[in-house]
Enzyme design. Structure first.
Site, PDB file in Angstrom:
ATOM      1  N   LYS A 107       9.817  -4.413  -4.416  1.00  0.00           N
ATOM      2  CA  LYS A 107       9.151  -3.341  -5.438  1.00  0.00           C
ATOM      3  C   LYS A 107      10.383  -3.291  -7.092  1.00  0.00           C
ATOM      4  O   LYS A 107      10.853  -3.289  -6.913  1.00  0.00           O
ATOM      5  CB  LYS A 107       9.680  -1.416  -4.938  1.00  0.00           C
ATOM      6  CG  LYS A 107       9.521  -1.407  -3.714  1.00  0.00           C
ATOM      7  CD  LYS A 107       7.259  -0.926  -4.237  1.00  0.00           C
ATOM      8  CE  LYS A 107       6.746  -0.830  -2.421  1.00  0.00           C
ATOM      9  NZ  LYS A 107       5.051  -0.330  -2.730  1.00  0.00           N
ATOM     10  N   LYS A 214      -4.426  -1.206   4.221  1.00  0.00           N
ATOM     11  CA  LYS A 214      -3.425  -0.447   4.761  1.00  0.00           C
ATOM     12  C   LYS A 214      -5.043   1.289   5.680  1.00  0.00           C
ATOM     13  O   LYS A 214      -5.697   1.554   5.298  1.00  0.00           O
ATOM     14  CB  LYS A 214      -2.382   1.043   3.294  1.00  0.00           C
ATOM     15  CG  LYS A 214      -1.849   0.589   2.730  1.00  0.00           C
ATOM     16  CD  LYS A 214      -1.449   0.934   1.950  1.00  0.00           C
ATOM     17  CE  LYS A 214       0.463  -0.179   1.816  1.00  0.00           C
ATOM     18  NZ  LYS A 214       0.730   0.664   0.063  1.00  0.00           N
TER      19      LYS A 214
END
Length: 324
Positions: A107, A214
């Site tokens: 991230k 997702k």
């Protein structure tokens, strides 16, 4: 067919699970688990999402618990490690939770972090992985085009697999992809797929080289498979810090894809300090299994959310249901 609200709420559980590392500013993850004739399913949109967006997550739970099963083309899914913006001294500890993974998603562009922080973190991951490991970066749309191009230059020495959602909008992604055309640095789209009114717009605009899909935000396995097929781009299946029940839903999507050429972001049970089952879908040898997950009633009780949060989630499900 959409089951009525009372059928969905009958036997539902709301849990609050501690995280092993802060993620998206969270130290705990709340989720609602529901049980249908096909088994357990998860409804866990992040708390800040509105009811219309949460409805897609509920549709995914209904697809998993009440819908027809998708084909299973593979029994194990290769997964990546996911590294939040943790302090440098915690990097090795967090990566060690992901047994046998060869790919790390880091991230970047996190609030309060600088590009220098990101470079230092990526450098340390490359040192730990060695030259054979794969590194992908996820900015969650945190850069503008100029910032993303500058970051790509700064991070190029670390041999990146791809940049995930470096910019927030489809036009920005398209411009950045054009600027990086000669770099052979692929762009992956996540929010531009799962949070978009038109999840195919990014593919039509030529703004990405692959899609991150997702299962919950896209409304279930069936709809996600259709989006991937219509987009005509390679796909990587990822998660949203789900419980193992939600990860099992993602694994079923990954198992049904006709082609799966990259490691998936479905190893995030390793970021949970507790789960709803004694046999969680944590990475083993760099893979997770494609299998149903049966929650442990003792763990559901031990990690039950406070009564006011249970009431909040039950009301939220009712509101989301009205959008279906």
């Amino acid at each position: 067919m959409v089951p009525d609200v009372e059928e969905l709420l009958d036997g539902a559980h709301v849990v609050r699970l501690p995280l092993a590392a802060r993620f998206r500013g969270l130290t705990e993850r709340e989720a609602m688990l529901v049980h249908g004739p096909r088994g357990w399913a998860e409804f866990s949109p992040f708390v800040e999402y509105g009811d219309a967006e949460a409805a897609s997550w509920l549709a995914a739970a209904i697809d998993a618990g009440w819908g027809d099963p998708a084909p299973v083309l593979r029994e194990r899914i290769p997964v990546n490690a996911t590294l939040p913006a943790v302090p440098m001294e915690r990097i090795a500890e967090v990566l060690a939770r992901f047994d046998g993974t060869r790919t790390v998603k880091i991230k970047v562009a996190d609030a309060g972090e600088t590009l220098a922080d990101d470079v230092a973190r990526v450098r340390e991951v490359r040192r730990i992985l060695g030259p054979e490991g794969r590194i992908r970066l996820d900015a969650n749309g945190g850069w503008n085009v100029d910032q993303a191009e500058h970051a790509a230059h700064a991070l190029a020495p670390f041999d990146l697999e791809y940049l995930e959602q470096p910019c927030a909008t489809v036009p920005e992604l398209a411009e950045l992809r054009e600027r990086l055309h000669d770099w052979q640095l692929p762009i992956a789209a996540d929010e531009s797929v799962r949070k978009a009114d038109d999840p195919l717009a990014v593919a039509r605009a030529g703004a990405a080289d692959l899609l991150v899909v997702k299962v919950q935000p896209l409304g279930g396995v069936t709809r996600a498979l259709r989006i991937v097929a219509e987009a005509g781009l390679p796909a990587v299946v990822s998660s949203a810090i789900d419980t193992s029940v939600g990860l099992a839903m993602g694994a079923r999507l990954a198992a049904a894809l006709p082609e799966l050429d990259v490691d998936c972001g479905l190893g995030t049970a390793a970021l949970l300090a507790a789960d709803v089952t004694g046999d969680p879908l944590t990475p083993a040898g760099g893979h997770i299994e494609v299998r149903p997950v049966e929650p442990d009633l003792a763990l559901l009780a031990a990690h039950a959310a406070p009564p006011e949060r249970v009431a909040w989630w039950r009301d939220r499900l009712r509101r989301a249901h009205a959008h279906l």
